[in-house]
Motif scaffolding. Structure first.
Motif, PDB file in Angstrom:
ATOM      1  N   GLN A 108      -0.055   3.567  17.362  1.00 26.33           N
ATOM      2  CA  GLN A 108      -1.343   3.202  16.787  1.00 26.33           C
ATOM      3  C   GLN A 108      -1.641   4.101  15.592  1.00 26.33           C
ATOM      4  N   TYR A 109      -2.430   3.579  14.668  1.00 25.82           N
ATOM      5  CA  TYR A 109      -2.741   4.313  13.450  1.00 25.82           C
ATOM      6  C   TYR A 109      -3.799   5.394  13.668  1.00 25.82           C
ATOM      7  N   LEU A 120     -10.282   4.944   4.342  1.00 27.88           N
ATOM      8  CA  LEU A 120      -9.486   5.218   3.149  1.00 27.88           C
ATOM      9  C   LEU A 120      -8.017   4.893   3.378  1.00 27.88           C
ATOM     10  N   CYS A 121      -7.517   5.284   4.554  1.00 18.58           N
ATOM     11  CA  CYS A 121      -6.094   5.081   4.821  1.00 18.58           C
ATOM     12  C   CYS A 121      -5.778   5.398   6.273  1.00 18.58           C
ATOM     13  N   HIS A 122      -4.522   5.154   6.606  1.00 17.31           N
ATOM     14  CA  HIS A 122      -3.979   5.496   7.925  1.00 17.31           C
ATOM     15  C   HIS A 122      -2.743   6.364   7.675  1.00 17.31           C
ATOM     16  N   PRO A 123      -2.874   7.695   7.741  1.00 24.06           N
ATOM     17  CA  PRO A 123      -1.760   8.571   7.370  1.00 24.06           C
ATOM     18  C   PRO A 123      -0.587   8.584   8.346  1.00 24.06           C
ATOM     19  N   GLU A 124      -0.825   8.295   9.622  1.00 27.80           N
ATOM     20  CA  GLU A 124       0.264   8.282  10.599  1.00 27.80           C
ATOM     21  C   GLU A 124       0.127   7.046  11.465  1.00 27.80           C
ATOM     22  N   GLY A 129       5.743   5.174  12.023  1.00 27.65           N
ATOM     23  CA  GLY A 129       5.133   6.474  12.239  1.00 27.65           C
ATOM     24  C   GLY A 129       4.570   7.084  10.967  1.00 27.65           C
ATOM     25  N   LYS A 130       4.747   6.397   9.831  1.00 24.35           N
ATOM     26  CA  LYS A 130       4.321   6.939   8.540  1.00 24.35           C
ATOM     27  C   LYS A 130       3.021   6.323   8.035  1.00 24.35           C
ATOM     28  N   GLY A 131       2.314   5.611   8.900  1.00 24.88           N
ATOM     29  CA  GLY A 131       1.027   5.050   8.510  1.00 24.88           C
ATOM     30  C   GLY A 131       1.158   3.867   7.585  1.00 24.88           C
ATOM     31  N   ASP A 132       0.070   3.633   6.811  1.00 25.15           N
ATOM     32  CA  ASP A 132       0.060   2.478   5.911  1.00 25.15           C
ATOM     33  C   ASP A 132       0.544   2.815   4.501  1.00 25.15           C
ATOM     34  N   GLY A 133       0.886   4.088   4.248  1.00 21.77           N
ATOM     35  CA  GLY A 133       1.416   4.489   2.946  1.00 21.77           C
ATOM     36  C   GLY A 133       0.366   4.744   1.884  1.00 21.77           C
ATOM     37  N   ASN A 137       0.516  11.617   1.231  1.00 23.49           N
ATOM     38  CA  ASN A 137       0.450  13.062   0.982  1.00 23.49           C
ATOM     39  C   ASN A 137      -0.678  13.740   1.753  1.00 23.49           C
ATOM     40  N   PHE A 138      -1.288  13.045   2.699  1.00 24.35           N
ATOM     41  CA  PHE A 138      -2.461  13.591   3.399  1.00 24.35           C
ATOM     42  C   PHE A 138      -2.164  14.930   4.061  1.00 24.35           C
ATOM     43  N   ASP A 139      -1.066  15.025   4.795  1.00 20.60           N
ATOM     44  CA  ASP A 139      -0.758  16.278   5.495  1.00 20.60           C
ATOM     45  C   ASP A 139      -0.567  17.446   4.536  1.00 20.60           C
TER      46      ASP A 139
END
Length: 153
Positions: A108-109, A120-124, A129-133, A137-139
Motif C-alpha cells: 500500500q502507498y 502531493l505524492c506517494h513516495p513508497e 515499492g517505489k511509490g507513484d514516482g 527524492n522525498f527520502d
C-alpha cells in the motif's frame, strides 16, 4: 520379451521375507543412556553480529493540527488497528511543510499531504515499492522531522 531368472534360493528368501510379519515401532521414550541419533546442537557461543540502532526519540507534537488532519486521524481510528501502526510525521520538503502518513501495510502507498490536505505524492509502496514516482527524492530531501501522531491502540 526378456525373462528374469531368479535362482530358487533367492526367490524363497524373498518370499519368506515378504510373508513374515514385520512390525516397525517408533520409540516413545528416550533411551536411558546415550543419544537416539546425533547430539543436540549446542547454543551459539558468539554474540549478535548486528549493531542495534538506537530508537529515535521523537516527541509527539500535537500543536496546530489543521482540521483536515484531525479528521484524517479520526477516520484512521474508525478502522481496525494496522500492523505496522500508522504514523503521521511533519517535514519540510521542497520549501514547504508537508505531512507524511505511513502505509498501513505491504504494497500500500504511503502518502504525502500539503498543509491544506491535498495529496502531493506517494513516495513508497505499490507493486514496485517505489511509490507513484511523483516525489522519488522525498527520502533524500525531507528535513526537520517531527512526529505529529501515531495510532495509540
Amino acid at each position: 520379451m526378456r525373462r528374469l531368472l531368479i535362482p530358487f534360493t533367492a526367490l524363497a528368501l524373498l518370499l519368506s521375507a515378504c510373508q513374515s510379519d514385520v512390525v516397525v515401532n517408533t520409540p516413545t521414550t528416550p533411551p536411558s543412556e546415550g543419544f537416539v541419533s546425533e547430539p543436540d546442537t549446542p547454543a551459539p557461543t558468539s554474540t549478535n553480529t548486528t549493531d542495534p540502532v538506537a530508537a529515535r526519540d521523537m516527541r509527539l507534537d500535537s500543536t496546530a493540527r489543521p482540521l483536515w488532519l484531525r479528521q484524517r486521524i479520526q477516520s484512521i481510528l474508525a478502522t481496525r488497528k494496522r500492523n505496522p501502526i500508522i504514523r503521521i510525521t511533519r517535514y519540510e520538503y521542497e520549501g514547504q511543510t508537508v505531512y507524511y502518513e505511513s502505509a498501513p501495510c505491504c504494497d500500500q502507498y504511503s502518502t504525502v499531504y500539503d498543509v491544506k490536505g491535498q495529496i502531493l505524492c506517494h513516495p513508497e509502496g505499490g507493486i514496485t515499492g517505489k511509490g507513484d514516482g511523483k516525489c522519488a527524492n522525498f527520502d533524500k530531501r525531507k528535513a526537520n522531522e517531527q512526529l505529529v501522531w501515531q495510532d495509540p491502540r
